[in-house]
Design a protein around this motif. Structure first.
Motif: not given
Length: 304
Positions: A120-129
């Motif tokens: 998540i830190a690397m790809l920075r998606p819109d949402i993370a569960t």
């Protein structure tokens, strides 16, 4: 009492962590297959796709960051508006060994919060569960302690990503309230009410209403069902004023005895149910505005 919305968001969970290749020949496994499943779901009406990755050689769940990167890049090369929701669920599973229960036995995948969120830190998606459940899950237990949840939430927020809070039972909602009070979670909130997992919320209309009415103020919710409850819960979620989710993570059948050949046909059926009840599915652009998400298409792709 909330009324059904004119427009709702459809999320498609395309492969997941629990569905096995032995259950269906149609399960997306490789990064290319997972990306194509997401793109197909988007064409069918999904505004959000929920993403896990798998080991291509075995079809089993994986946490390999390069697979996540490939999926994101393949999607963003063709669709920059689709909302990407990436899991942080794997890494909380513990199975005590028979000889010494404090030692991890077969089936354990128990990782640090940093390891569970590094993609998540690397790809920075819109949402993370962000899972709040600690519960019996199959032959193992899933453990998400409040300190670990807080650490994971911090990484998700630092990435500029919106957490989607996964709620498997009523105690999870009480934990969410505590996390809101101490500032770990910041409004507006996005949650998923997970129904039909054994030892969790029962997939029934009264359960959806009970869980919905326990949520903190300023919360958008999706309610979805596992296995045979998948499509009945589409109708119930809509009628309760929520959003909906389907996909091969949650169920493998389109109807009794008929395997879903693609995630897209599951989205089409969910969209048809919503439309028969008087609603419509939001586009990804509409959903992004509704949830207050920035346009992450280019930034996510460049970060990948």
């Amino acid at each position: 009492m909330q009324n059904p919305r004119d427009k709702i968001i459809i999320t498609c969970a395309v492969t997941g962590n629990q569905t096995l290749p032995s259950m269906t020949p149609h399960l997306p496994i490789t990064p290319e297959q997972i990306a194509e499943a997401c793109l197909g779901a988007a064409e069918a009406g999904a505004a959000i796709t929920h993403i896990h990755v798998r080991e291509p050689a075995t079809g089993m769940p994986s946490m390999e960051i390069d697979y996540y990167r490939q999926v994101v890049e393949l999607i963003r090369a063709k669709n920059t508006s689709l909302i990407l929701n990436i899991t942080t669920g794997p890494g909380g599973r513990f199975a005590p060994s028979e000889d010494d229960p404090k030692i991890a036995g077969p089936g354990t995948l128990f990782l640090t919060p940093a390891k569970r969120t590094e993609h998540i830190a690397m790809l920075r998606p819109d949402i993370a569960t962000l899972d709040l459940n600690t519960m019996t899950f199959g032959a193992q237990v899933v453990i998400n302690t409040p300190p670990n949840v807080r650490k994971m939430a911090q990484v998700i927020h630092a990435a500029g990503t919106k957490p989607e809070i996964e709620l498997f039972d009523s105690g999870d909602i009480l934990l969410m309230h505590d996390l809101v009070k101490d500032g770990t979670l910041k409004a507006p909130h996005l949650v998923s009410i997970v129904l039909g997992v054994k030892y969790g919320f029962r997939p029934a209309p009264e359960t959806v209403l009970y869980a919905r009415d326990m949520l903190p103020p300023d919360t958008e919710f999706t309610a979805f069902g596992a296995s045979r409850s998948a499509f009945p819960m589409v109708a119930q979620a809509y009628l309760a004023g929520g959003h909906v989710r389907v996909g091969l993570e949650d169920a493998v059948y389109l109807s009794r005895g008929v395997l879903a050949e693609t995630n897209a046909v599951m989205v089409e059926k969910a969209r048809d149910i919503v439309e028969m009840l008087g609603g419509q599915a939001m586009s990804a652009t509409e959903a992004r505005a509704h949830l207050g998400l920035v346009d992450r298409g280019r930034t996510t792709r460049s970060a990948a």
